[in-house]
Write an enzyme that holds these catalytic residues in place. Structure first.
Site, PDB file in Angstrom:
ATOM      1  N   ARG A 158       0.829  -1.203   0.000  1.00  0.00           N
ATOM      2  CA  ARG A 158       0.000   0.000   0.000  1.00  0.00           C
ATOM      3  C   ARG A 158       0.865   1.255   0.000  1.00  0.00           C
ATOM      4  O   ARG A 158       0.466   2.302  -0.515  1.00  0.00           O
ATOM      5  CB  ARG A 158      -0.893  -0.020   1.246  1.00  0.00           C
ATOM      6  N   PRO A 174       9.998  -3.232   8.297  1.00  0.00           N
ATOM      7  CA  PRO A 174       8.806  -3.923   8.794  1.00  0.00           C
ATOM      8  C   PRO A 174       8.784  -3.934  10.314  1.00  0.00           C
ATOM      9  O   PRO A 174       9.794  -3.685  10.976  1.00  0.00           O
ATOM     10  CB  PRO A 174       8.980  -5.346   8.239  1.00  0.00           C
ATOM     11  N   SER A 175       7.626  -4.235  10.872  1.00  0.00           N
ATOM     12  CA  SER A 175       7.508  -4.388  12.318  1.00  0.00           C
ATOM     13  C   SER A 175       8.387  -5.538  12.793  1.00  0.00           C
ATOM     14  O   SER A 175       8.488  -6.577  12.120  1.00  0.00           O
ATOM     15  CB  SER A 175       6.049  -4.664  12.699  1.00  0.00           C
ATOM     16  N   SER A 226       1.075   3.840  15.810  1.00  0.00           N
ATOM     17  CA  SER A 226       0.424   4.501  16.938  1.00  0.00           C
ATOM     18  C   SER A 226       0.708   6.000  16.935  1.00  0.00           C
ATOM     19  O   SER A 226       1.592   6.486  16.221  1.00  0.00           O
ATOM     20  CB  SER A 226       0.930   3.904  18.249  1.00  0.00           C
ATOM     21  N   GLU A 247      -0.487   7.551   9.235  1.00  0.00           N
ATOM     22  CA  GLU A 247      -1.798   6.970   9.521  1.00  0.00           C
ATOM     23  C   GLU A 247      -1.695   6.381  10.920  1.00  0.00           C
ATOM     24  O   GLU A 247      -1.027   5.370  11.122  1.00  0.00           O
ATOM     25  CB  GLU A 247      -2.158   5.909   8.488  1.00  0.00           C
ATOM     26  N   CYS A 281      -7.060  -0.617  12.633  1.00  0.00           N
ATOM     27  CA  CYS A 281      -7.236   0.786  13.019  1.00  0.00           C
ATOM     28  C   CYS A 281      -8.644   1.296  12.752  1.00  0.00           C
ATOM     29  O   CYS A 281      -9.076   2.265  13.380  1.00  0.00           O
ATOM     30  CB  CYS A 281      -6.205   1.660  12.307  1.00  0.00           C
ATOM     31  N   HIS A 444      -7.856   7.084   2.326  1.00  0.00           N
ATOM     32  CA  HIS A 444      -7.893   6.703   3.740  1.00  0.00           C
ATOM     33  C   HIS A 444      -7.045   7.703   4.511  1.00  0.00           C
ATOM     34  O   HIS A 444      -5.813   7.592   4.552  1.00  0.00           O
ATOM     35  CB  HIS A 444      -7.341   5.284   3.880  1.00  0.00           C
TER      36      HIS A 444
END
Length: 474
Positions: A158, A174-175, A226, A247, A281, A444
């Site tokens: 995305r 990445p996380s 967050s 976001e 979210c 979004h």
């Protein structure tokens, strides 16, 4: 057990130290993989590789960049089983859901590829009779992409698909909870034959992420995460005045009017709240229900919540899976306990399960008040609070009396009520008689503390561009 290496300049590079990031299956707590933690030197190397690649990538005609994106989409589909297997193990999703996330990521990649012939500038009238003003759209350069754990495959594409079609190159972080699927995507990048350095993917600790984001050649930082993470990114962006697209948190309100289809509302609210264990979210977080139908809606929600079972989705995909880690579960349970102590009524769930896995039951809280923590703060778990109201004006006032403004929902049979809410809700999205789904041709974007900028559609793609005004006298 697999050990993943970082991906820089189309190569999986050897570790520069012994620092490994452990990845656990949240459904079993078992170690499933280890990932090499990038050093600050490797982060700088990745940015340098992306900066070199960008000089050539931006000069490619848009349609040629699109051809590479279509090849990448094909490679994602071809590797969906491998990507899905890695994602399922690190996130607790079912294999089917995880594999489908890769397919969906391929679709958003194809969508953005189609913007190749549609990125437009403007011709603006000048005050001078012998002058033209030409406003051009140009890439920003190197984009640092910070990816969350909840939908790490979809969110990765995305971000990078619109960045690439606009002529940028990327360095992806990445996380640390879900990095394995990102390196399976790196293999898809190789399979697709993308030019060296266009996409770089590195796992790293927070201090190295700071060195990545503050590198002088990073022109933009895009984050899904967050509010706290968003504040850090804004601090990072100060160094180079880098553009930020954020976001952040959400606390989706749903207004349920007395004329609503309550069975539909209850079913969809339950689905929204429990999909991916509420780690979404745009998931419904607070229900404002007309007092005339409150008892019936709570009865329906309680029935549906009580029928849901937690469990390992690798064994039974019908179960609701786990939260991502122990800290997430502990935080969720503590918020529920504080809400009950503050007067909320526990209608379903709210009990810590025994055994392995970071499971938490679908939890319904009635008798909530607007000022409660459970109404004001994002839970990011399968916990739903219900507040009653008398008039839609009261519901709208409470929905707007909030720090977040990402998604919102109303269930009503009256189009006048729907339009009144549509014209006054303080949120980036309103869904009427349905739950959020983030259509990728839409936009979004959050209001208030829910973010800056946005993702998806034309406007999401334009986030990855900057303008140049050319004043041409003749």
């Amino acid at each position: 057990m697999r050990i993943y290496k970082n991906f820089i300049g189309n190569h999986f590079v050897e570790p520069q130290n012994a620092d490994l990031i452990a990845v656990h299956d949240p459904a079993t707590e078992q170690l499933v993989a280890q990932v090499s933690a990038a050093t600050a030197e490797q982060a700088r190397s990745a940015v340098d590789a992306a900066a070199v690649a960008q000089k050539l990538w931006r000069k490619l005609p848009g349609i040629d960049r699109a051809k590479y994106l279509h090849k990448l989409a094909d490679a994602l589909v071809a590797r969906a089983p491998e990507i899905g297997k890695a994602l399922a193990a690190e996130s607790g999703k079912s294999l089917n859901d995880a594999s489908n996330e890769a397919i969906y990521a391929a679709e958003i990649t194809r969508y953005h590829a189609e913007w190749a012939r549609r990125i437009e500038g403007e011709i603006i009238p000048s005050d001078s009779p012998s002058e033209n003003l030409l406003l051009m759209r140009e890439p920003i350069g190197v984009v640092a992409c910070l990816i969350p754990f909840n939908y790490p495959v979809y969110t990765l594409l995305r971000k990078i698909a619109p960045a690439l079609i606009a002529g940028n190159t990327v360095v992806v972080r990445p996380s640390n909870n879900t990095p394995c699927s990102a390196f399976e995507i790196a293999q898809a990048v190789l399979d697709a034959g993308l030019p060296t350095g266009v996409i770089n993917i590195l796992s790293m600790q927070h201090e190295v992420a700071e060195s990545l984001c503050t590198h002088s050649k990073v022109g933009m930082i895009t984050l899904t995460g967050s509010v706290g993470a968003g504040r850090k990114v804004l601090e990072y962006s100060k160094t180079n005045i880098a553009k930020s697209s954020l976001e952040l948190g959400g606390k989706t309100p749903v207004i349920v009017e007395a004329d609503a289809d309550l069975e539909l509302a209850a079913s969809e609210i339950t689905s929204s709240k429990t999909t991916n264990c509420g780690q979404l979210c745009t998931a419904v977080e607070r229900v404002y229900v007309n007092r005339k139908v409150a008892a019936k809606l709570i009865f329906l929600l309680k029935q549906k919540f009580s029928n849901l079972q937690c469990g390992n989705r690798a064994q039974n995909p019908a179960h609701m899976g786990p939260l991502i880690n122990a800290a997430a579960r502990n935080n969720t349970h503590q918020m529920v306990e504080r809400a009950i102590a503050d007067g909320a009524t526990l209608e379903a769930g709210g009990v810590l399960p025994e055994g392995k896995g970071f499971f938490y039951p679908a939890t319904l809280l009635g008798n909530c008040r607007q000022g409660m923590e459970i109404v004001q703060e994002e839970v990011f778990g399968p916990v739903l609070c219900v507040v009653e109201y008398d008039t839609v004006e009261q519901a709208l006032e409470m929905a707007n009396d909030h720090q977040f403004g990402l998604s919102s929902i109303i269930y009503t049979a009256d189009y006048r009520t729907a339009m009144r809410v549509a014209n006054n809700i303080e949120a980036g999205e309103l869904y009427i008689n349905r739950i959020p789904a983030d259509p990728y041709q839409g936009y979004h974007a959050g209001w208030k503390r829910s973010g800056l900028g946005g993702d998806d559609g034309k406007h999401g793609m334009l986030e990855f561009t900057q303008t140049r005004l050319v004043v041409m006298k003749y």
